[in-house]
Design an enzyme around this catalytic site. Structure first.
Site: not given
Length: 223
Positions: A10-15, A17, A60, A88
């Site tokens: 899974r991609h890293g944390q985004t704003y 998220n 992302r 997604e």
């Protein structure tokens, strides 16, 4: 067991998220923590030689894949190839909205009240939840479960065409996509779990299916 090993991250944390907003096909940049999610996933996969490296075509996922590949010590590709089929879920007009506001709206047409997306998935199942979003999107942009499943199946067929038994593949994708794949492969209990940013699902992809060897893993150093 023969097959193609897929390490699906899974991609890293985004704003989005961080702010607890539905994201879907929309995109938000990685936070500083999200950048580290990519590096940490790469460090735990650093000893694997990847015969192919892929991400969805959302930024992302691309950026997370680049950070992960920058940690590789086994002669893997340095740049991911994009595979749009592993995007997604498309949440349509619900994208960018606060998750609690969205759930309140959707609860109005359900027999029970859910405080989290995970609770909704646990009780109703991933196919029903996707179809519920699609049915209640006033702009008719959100994906149905069948639309989602068709494109993900096409994505796996792409990987089967590109690789052979014994190959190892990095694939950076998205939380709901990973959960829905787990559900499709017979693990609704996994689908009910939120996936950690940088969490890894290890799949063995065969000619006629796939098996899950690890799910939502943020601790193992894979070799």
């Amino acid at each position: 067991m023969s097959g193609i090993d897929i390490y699906m991250v899974r991609h890293g944390q985004t704003y989005f998220n961080l702010l607890r907003r539905f994201q879907g096909f929309s995109d938000a940049p990685l936070t500083e923590s999200g950048i580290q999610d990519g590096h940490k996933a790469g460090q735990r996969l650093a000893k694997i030689h990847f015969d192919g490296a892929y991400s969805s075509d959302l930024t992302r996922a691309i950026h997370t894949a680049r950070y992960a590949l920058s940690e590789n010590q086994a002669g893997s590709p340095v740049e991911p190839t994009t595979l749009p089929n592993f995007r997604e879920e498309n949440f349509g007009s619900f994208e960018g909205r606060d998750s609690q506001v969205t759930l309140t709206d959707l609860n109005a047409s359900l027999p029970a009240t859910y405080s989290t997306y995970a609770d909704m998935v646990k009780d109703l199942g991933m196919p029903a939840v996707m179809d519920h979003f699609a049915a209640h999107d006033p702009y008719h942009l959100a994906e149905s479960y069948q639309d989602f499943l068709t494109r993900v199946q096409n994505g796996f067929n792409q990987l089967r065409d590109l690789h052979q038994d014994g190959d190892k593949v990095l694939l950076v994708s998205h939380g709901t996509t990973i959960r829905a794949i787990a559900d499709y492969l017979g693990h609704p209990e996994m689908a009910a779990q939120p996936v950690h940013n940088g969490g890894i699902m290890h799949l063995k992809l065969t000619a006629d299916g796939a098996d899950i060897l690890a799910f939502n893993d943020i601790t193992t150093n894979f070799e």
